[in-house]
Design a protein around this motif. Structure first.
Motif, PDB file in Angstrom:
ATOM      1  N   SER A  39       0.840  -1.198   0.000  1.00 46.17           N
ATOM      2  CA  SER A  39       0.000   0.000   0.000  1.00 46.17           C
ATOM      3  C   SER A  39       0.873   1.246   0.000  1.00 46.17           C
ATOM      4  CB  SER A  39      -0.902  -0.022   1.231  1.00 46.17           C
ATOM      5  OG  SER A  39      -0.098  -0.074   2.383  1.00 46.17           O
ATOM      6  N   GLU A  40       0.234   2.393   0.178  1.00 40.94           N
ATOM      7  CA  GLU A  40       0.924   3.683   0.079  1.00 40.94           C
ATOM      8  C   GLU A  40       1.903   3.903   1.241  1.00 40.94           C
ATOM      9  OE1 GLU A  40      -2.857   3.734   0.791  1.00 40.94           O
ATOM     10  OE2 GLU A  40      -2.444   2.539  -0.995  1.00 40.94           O
ATOM     11  N   ASP A  41       2.083   2.894   2.067  1.00 46.04           N
ATOM     12  CA  ASP A  41       2.863   3.096   3.287  1.00 46.04           C
ATOM     13  C   ASP A  41       4.372   3.166   3.064  1.00 46.04           C
ATOM     14  OD1 ASP A  41       0.592   2.914   5.022  1.00 46.04           O
ATOM     15  OD2 ASP A  41       0.559   0.785   4.576  1.00 46.04           O
ATOM     16  N   GLY A  42       4.823   2.854   1.863  1.00 50.63           N
ATOM     17  CA  GLY A  42       6.273   2.780   1.672  1.00 50.63           C
ATOM     18  C   GLY A  42       6.688   1.318   1.572  1.00 50.63           C
ATOM     19  N   GLY A  45       6.185  -1.337   4.430  1.00 41.56           N
ATOM     20  CA  GLY A  45       4.868  -1.541   5.029  1.00 41.56           C
ATOM     21  C   GLY A  45       4.478  -0.483   6.044  1.00 41.56           C
ATOM     22  N   PRO A  46       3.299  -0.646   6.655  1.00 41.23           N
ATOM     23  CA  PRO A  46       2.726   0.385   7.535  1.00 41.23           C
ATOM     24  C   PRO A  46       3.583   0.666   8.776  1.00 41.23           C
ATOM     25  CG  PRO A  46       1.473  -1.662   7.701  1.00 41.23           C
ATOM     26  CD  PRO A  46       2.419  -1.827   6.543  1.00 41.23           C
ATOM     27  N   ALA A  48       6.891   0.472   8.701  1.00 42.49           N
ATOM     28  CA  ALA A  48       8.256   0.713   8.216  1.00 42.49           C
ATOM     29  C   ALA A  48       9.211  -0.307   8.852  1.00 42.49           C
ATOM     30  CB  ALA A  48       8.697   2.150   8.531  1.00 42.49           C
ATOM     31  N   GLU A  97      -2.422  -7.056   4.815  1.00 44.88           N
ATOM     32  CA  GLU A  97      -3.486  -6.240   4.204  1.00 44.88           C
ATOM     33  C   GLU A  97      -3.841  -6.714   2.793  1.00 44.88           C
ATOM     34  OE1 GLU A  97      -4.391  -1.548   4.746  1.00 44.88           O
ATOM     35  OE2 GLU A  97      -2.353  -2.210   5.194  1.00 44.88           O
ATOM     36  N   GLU A 130       3.320  -6.223   9.656  1.00 41.47           N
ATOM     37  CA  GLU A 130       2.312  -5.188   9.377  1.00 41.47           C
ATOM     38  C   GLU A 130       1.523  -4.826  10.637  1.00 41.47           C
ATOM     39  OE1 GLU A 130      -0.131  -5.769   5.897  1.00 41.47           O
ATOM     40  OE2 GLU A 130       1.529  -6.641   4.752  1.00 41.47           O
ATOM     41  N   ARG A 133      -2.363  -3.403  11.522  1.00 46.68           N
ATOM     42  CA  ARG A 133      -3.018  -3.326  10.208  1.00 46.68           C
ATOM     43  C   ARG A 133      -3.235  -4.732   9.657  1.00 46.68           C
ATOM     44  NH1 ARG A 133      -1.797   1.927   8.006  1.00 46.68           N
ATOM     45  NH2 ARG A 133      -1.986   1.269   5.833  1.00 46.68           N
TER      46      ARG A 133
END
Length: 459
Positions: A39-42, A45-46, A48, A97, A130, A133
């Motif tokens: 996802s947009e988290d980098g 992952g959420p 980091a 996710e 993760e 999440r």
């Protein structure tokens, strides 16, 4: 999730091998993936989580998969189904996710196309890297599974090795029918997080079967046919007509006295539930366990094929029914209602188990649950008394308004011996008390409790 070593996964079939083992040849079509990559988290992952992107890249390289689950549609023994298969080699088959995205898409596809869902599970649980999440995917997956069930579609789980954590506690234990491969590790607690002194045998498919948590342990070479049978039974077209009562297998002449009715019903040579089920059904698949720690071998439940259509059954075997037996029967009636399958019950018990153990296991609540399930069933229930109809423990399984009796049966407010004791009569008055109770099959018809007596021929 600890990352498995390549050696650790060598013996485990891949997600696609698991699919190939059950799906008809060349019938599997993978669903398009809802989202790819992280996802947009980098990249990590959420959370980091340092090194997560590298772990994923190695998992992709090793398995050829982009995620821990492969989803698609296939036929199994000619019946179409959605298949969800876990890839344990991808970060321990953990749920992240993107796994949630794929599982949601699979269940939506199942509902859109009115298909049952078969989940081939092999997972260590939620994906550590993760964090929360990943954990909240369990809520999402549980919701999707329940929406599929509420839509009247069957959910069948196959527990591979290992099935632990949230994957077991949602898609696995939440399924309608649960099969497991022999020796599989099955439990909420994975091997690295259990108490050190715990008994590892409790976390096996066989132990879960004994504890009433799963329906059957099936050898790998028999799995395809086991799934095909269950899908055939649970996806067969049904009609709203009630199941017809079976024909009587025992004696055809009616008992003359109440005590004769009781003696005949208690006779060792009288045909039992298994004989009735064998005669009535061409093939059948069992449903076992109450899903809260218990089984009752004296309550046979499942689905069978009778004259071209599926009928659900719950049958007592002449023993005192335990709380687990009532809960299992209630589970069967509720599931049949959701799938639109008519129910047949065979009544045969001296009464509910009444020892201290039964009371501690919640006998009253379990019987109440079955009374409620039958009373509110959205499908027709047909009942046949094939032997003893002992009080409320037997009545809980009986359909109001569609109860039939065999010439070998009786049904009584309470057993004549107990009625004699309650009325403070002498033991020698048991036979006359049996007369007063009007418990013979012909009495039941006259009293308006039974609709009729079945004979050796169709009425």
């Amino acid at each position: 999730m600890p990352e498995p070593t390549p050696e650790g996964t060598a013996a485990r079939p891949t997600a696609r091998a698991a699919i190939a083992a059950v799906a008809d040849q060349d019938s599997f079509l993978e669903l398009p993936c809802p989202t790819e990559g992280l996802s947009e988290d980098g990249p990590d992952g959420p959370l980091a989580w340092h090194g997560y992107a590298d772990s994923r890249a190695r998992a992709e390289e090793r398995t050829g998969e982009r995620e821990s689950v492969v989803c698609g549609a296939a036929t199994i023994g000619g019946t179409r189904a959605v298949l969800v298969s876990f890839e344990f080699g991808f970060l321990g088959g953990s749920l992240g996710e993107r796994t949630g995205d794929r599982l949601e898409a699979a269940h939506r596809h199942a509902r859109d196309h009115r298909l049952p869902v078969v989940s081939l599970i092999a997972t260590g649980g939620s994906r550590m890297q993760e964090g929360m999440r990943a954990l909240v995917q369990l809520q999402r997956v549980a919701r999707q599974s329940e929406l599929t069930g509420a839509a009247g579609l069957a959910r069948i789980a196959v527990l591979r090795d290992p099935t632990t954590g949230g994957g077991w506690a949602t898609l696995g234990a939440g399924a309608d029918l649960i099969l497991a491969l022999p020796g599989s590790q099955v439990g909420f607690a994975g091997s690295r997080v259990r108490p050190a002194d715990t008994d590892p045998a409790a976390y096996t498919a066989e132990a879960q079967l004994a504890a009433g948590a799963i329906d059957d342990v099936v050898r790998p070479e028999e799995l395809r046919e086991a799934l095909a049978l269950r899908l055939r039974l649970l996806s067969a077209p049904t009609t709203p007509e009630p199941a017809e009562p079976p024909t009587a297998l025992g004696r055809t002449e009616l008992p003359t006295t109440g005590w004769e009715a009781v003696s005949r019903a208690r006779a060792a040579e009288r045909p039992r539930a298994t004989a009735y089920l064998d005669a009535y059904f061409i093939e059948r698949a069992p449903l076992r366990g109450d899903r809260c720690g218990g089984t009752d071998p004296g309550m046979l439940c499942g689905f069978g094929l009778h004259e071209g259509r599926t009928v659900a059954y719950a049958a007592q075997c002449g023993t005192a029914t335990t709380p687990a037996g009532y809960r299992t029967a209630a589970r069967l009636v509720r599931l049949a209602g959701r799938l639109g399958i008519p129910v047949l019950t065979l009544v045969d018990t001296p009464g509910a188990a009444n020892g201290a153990e039964a009371e501690r296991a919640g006998a009253g609540a379990a019987i109440a649950e079955l009374f409620a399930a039958v009373a509110t069933a959205s499908v027709p229930v047909t009942s046949l008394v094939i032997g003893e109809g002992g009080s409320g423990g037997a009545l809980a399984l009986a359909a109001p308004g569609n109860l039939w009796a065999t010439p070998d049966s009786y049904f009584s407010v309470i057993a004549p011996e107990l009625a004699t004791a309650i009325l403070k009569r002498g033991h020698e008055e048991t036979r006359s008390t049996a007369e007063h109770l009007r418990l013979r099959p012909q009495d039941l018809v006259e009293l308006g409790v039974a609709r009729g007596i079945v004979t050796g021929h169709h009425h």
